[in-house]
Design an enzyme around this catalytic site. Structure first.
Site, short mmCIF file in Angstrom:
data_model
loop_
_atom_site.label_atom_id
_atom_site.label_comp_id
_atom_site.label_asym_id
_atom_site.label_seq_id
_atom_site.Cartn_x
_atom_site.Cartn_y
_atom_site.Cartn_z
N SER A 47 0.94 -10.95 -7.47
CA SER A 47 1.70 -10.07 -8.67
C SER A 47 2.74 -9.23 -7.68
CB SER A 47 0.60 -9.47 -9.25
OG SER A 47 -0.09 -8.35 -8.54
N HIS A 160 -4.61 -13.05 -11.07
CA HIS A 160 -5.77 -13.45 -10.22
C HIS A 160 -6.76 -14.52 -10.64
CE1 HIS A 160 -4.23 -9.85 -7.37
NE2 HIS A 160 -3.35 -10.94 -7.38
N GLU A 169 -7.40 -5.98 -11.59
CA GLU A 169 -8.59 -5.56 -10.76
C GLU A 169 -9.51 -4.45 -11.49
OE1 GLU A 169 -6.82 -4.75 -6.94
OE2 GLU A 169 -5.26 -6.42 -7.23
N GLU A 212 -9.57 -12.99 -5.27
CA GLU A 212 -9.93 -11.75 -4.49
C GLU A 212 -11.43 -11.86 -4.19
OE1 GLU A 212 -7.85 -8.24 -5.24
OE2 GLU A 212 -5.74 -9.42 -4.66
N ASP A 249 -6.83 -1.65 -11.11
CA ASP A 249 -5.39 -1.91 -10.70
C ASP A 249 -4.89 -2.76 -12.02
OD1 ASP A 249 -2.66 -2.67 -9.94
OD2 ASP A 249 -3.43 -3.95 -8.43
N GLU A 292 -4.09 2.09 -10.85
CA GLU A 292 -3.04 1.81 -10.19
C GLU A 292 -2.02 0.84 -11.12
OE1 GLU A 292 -4.09 -0.75 -6.83
OE2 GLU A 292 -2.53 -1.98 -6.75
N ASP A 319 1.99 0.90 -6.72
CA ASP A 319 2.11 -0.32 -6.04
C ASP A 319 3.27 -0.97 -6.23
OD1 ASP A 319 1.60 -2.44 -4.53
OD2 ASP A 319 0.15 -3.45 -5.97
N LYS A 344 1.29 -1.75 1.82
CA LYS A 344 1.17 -3.19 2.16
C LYS A 344 2.26 -3.31 3.27
CE LYS A 344 -0.52 -4.73 -2.45
NZ LYS A 344 -0.22 -5.03 -3.68
N HIS A 372 -4.81 -5.27 1.25
CA HIS A 372 -4.74 -6.75 1.35
C HIS A 372 -3.53 -7.36 0.32
CE1 HIS A 372 -7.64 -7.91 -1.92
NE2 HIS A 372 -7.06 -6.89 -2.15
N ARG A 373 -3.63 -8.59 0.57
CA ARG A 373 -2.81 -9.46 -0.63
C ARG A 373 -3.76 -10.24 -1.27
NH1 ARG A 373 2.69 -7.63 -1.11
NH2 ARG A 373 2.13 -8.37 -3.19
N LYS A 395 -8.22 -1.34 0.30
CA LYS A 395 -8.66 -2.40 -0.61
C LYS A 395 -8.56 -3.69 -0.27
CE LYS A 395 -5.49 -3.37 -4.41
NZ LYS A 395 -4.88 -3.38 -5.53
C1 2PG Z 1 -2.10 -5.93 -5.86
C2 2PG Z 1 -2.15 -7.14 -4.85
C3 2PG Z 1 -3.59 -6.82 -4.12
P1 2PG Z 1 -1.01 -9.26 -5.19
O1 2PG Z 1 -1.67 -6.09 -6.75
O2 2PG Z 1 -2.55 -4.69 -5.47
O3 2PG Z 1 -4.75 -6.61 -4.77
O4 2PG Z 1 -2.20 -8.24 -5.63
O5 2PG Z 1 -1.24 -9.63 -3.43
O6 2PG Z 1 -1.14 -10.54 -5.95
O7 2PG Z 1 0.26 -8.38 -5.31
MG MG Z 2 -1.72 -3.57 -7.40
#
Ligand code: 2PG
Ligand code: MG
Length: 431
Positions: A47, A160, A169, A212, A249, A292, A319, A344, A372-373, A395
């Protein structure tokens, strides 16, 4: 003849390896003249925010169905390697600036953010290795000793997982502990009770996990997941709202329909104002520490309205809105959109840019969460970065699957290394 400098970069080499989704990614190994080695691997999101630095993929359908990253690997082995060889690996700021300059684009799309982030982090690690100090200490000095509060994503939805949950999340945040290791134990106990709960209600196949490591049960409604978390916290013997909080999230860009200006959630279509009321109701009902990306990535205004409505009750976190980018973070602060920020490194591309954003956020009273991703690897760097930069939160998924436990285990090692000197962030900040 030049004087011997153990920190001087002697070699930069990249190769293609795999991430946790089985997608190719870039690994970089940097070597110094003193024999130091730094190895780093680029993670990859599902995402992704529109304003993130761009990872480049080859798009050749015959290779990994278009997902290979050989062009990025080749950029490291030719252009980047040539530019960095001979530089002092301690000069992270200068090296990151050089990476930005030789790329020359706004979003790092020429050399690839995947090539650049792996190089930037490999340089950092090589310098720490040459100095023979742990990475977190190299970053934060001898003062670095705060272990972050983990935010563990134990129910996966959105892009996810293959279920109907709109929210991406559903996290637990174990704040009622004296030490990081205790917090992690509490989280694992809740994760196991949740497994039993899901199994008894939805059947054995419902305990399969998402990207995840959180369960991805066939739930349809947000509150089904929130109830499951509440029951699991209590079932494990903890108090929700004091020992353990919930966090979300939403990753709302993913369920936003721009043409209609509507959000598709819980089998309903909500206007932005209706979604705002929905978040307020949910926060009244459940002990939710943070949300988030509650709105899509351009809507600074509704973020701000929600932040005002929930002031003192729940932290609104950026984010996709902020993408670890100084310009976006400043805009979010100017609008009053956020009280928390996801960090990130690969969203922006270099360690220096991300560290500058952390500093700026912390100076302005914004809670920082190193993350993380969803496509990640065994590289534990973010554990060190969280401790090195003293971010109050990290996270990094459920306490399961190797690419997630790699980070939690590294934090356990750091706590052990610090012996009695480590401080758990929850003991330091006001929750
Ligand atoms: C998020 C991330 C990590 P993604 O949205 O915060 O949890 O997801 O790495 O798929 O962007
Ligand atoms: Mg996010």
């Amino acid at each position: 003849m030049e004087e011997f400098n153990p920190y001087r970069i002697s070699n930069v080499r990249a190769l293609q390896v795999l991430d946790s989704r089985g997608d190719p990614t870039v690994e970089v190994v940097v070597t110094t003249e003193g024999g130091g080695i730094g190895r780093a691997i680029a993670p990859s999101g599902a995402s992704k925010g529109k304003y993130e630095a761009l990872e480049i993929r080859d798009g050749d359908l015959k290779l990994y169905r278009g997902r290979s990253v050989l062009r990025a690997v080749n950029n490291v082995n030719s252009i980047i390697s040539q530019a960095l060889r001979g530089m002092d690996s301690r000069n992270q700021r200068l090296i990151d600036r050089r990476l930005i300059e030789i790329d020359g684009t706004q979003n790092k799309s020429r050399l690839g953010a995947n090539a650049i982030v792996a190089t930037s982090l490999a340089v950092l690690k090589a310098a720490a290795d040459t100095a023979e100090v742990p990475l977190f200490e190299y970053i934060g000095g001898v003062q670095a000793r705060v272990l972050p509060i983990p935010m563990l994503n134990i129910i996966n939805g959105g892009v996810h997982a293959g279920n109907e949950l709109s929210i991406q999340e559903f996290m637990i945040v174990p704040v009622g502990a004296d030490k990081f290791s205790e917090a992690l134990r509490i989280a694992v106990e809740i994760y196991k009770v949740l497994r039993q709960y899901i199994k008894s209600r939805y059947g054995a196949s419902a305990v399969n996990v998402g990207d995840e490591g959180g369960y991805a049960p066939p739930m349809k409604y947000t509150e089904e997941a929130l109830e499951a978390l509440m029951k699991s916290i209590e079932g494990a013997g903890y108090r929700a709202g004091s020992d353990v909080y919930l966090a979300l999230d939403a990753a709302a860009t993913q369920f936003y329909n721009e043409d209609k200006n509507r959000y598709l959630i819980d089998r309903r279509e909500l206007t932005p104002d209706e979604l705002l009321d929905y978040w307020v109701q949910i926060v009244e009902k459940y002990p939710i520490l943070s949300i988030e990306d509650p709105f899509y990535e351009e809507d600074f205004k509704h973020f701000a309205e929600l932040a005002t409505r929930l002031k003192g009750k729940c932290i609104i976190v950026g984010d996709d809105l902020t993408v670890t980018n100084m310009g976006r973070v400043k805009a979010a602060l100017a609008h009053g959109s956020i009280g928390g920020l996801i960090v990130k490194i690969n969203q922006v591309g270099t360690f220096t840019e991300a560290a500058d954003v952390v500093k700026y956020a912390q100076t302005n009273g914004i809670r920082t969460i190193v993350s993380h991703r969803s496509g990640d690897t065994e590289d534990p760097a973010i554990a060190h970065i969280a401790v090195g930069l003293s971010t109050p939160f990290i996270k990094t998924g459920a306490p399961a699957r190797g690419e997630r436990t790699a980070k939690y285990n590294e934090l356990l090692r750091i706590e052990d290394y610090l012996a009695g000197e480590a401080i758990y962030a929850a003991k330091l900040i006001k929750i």
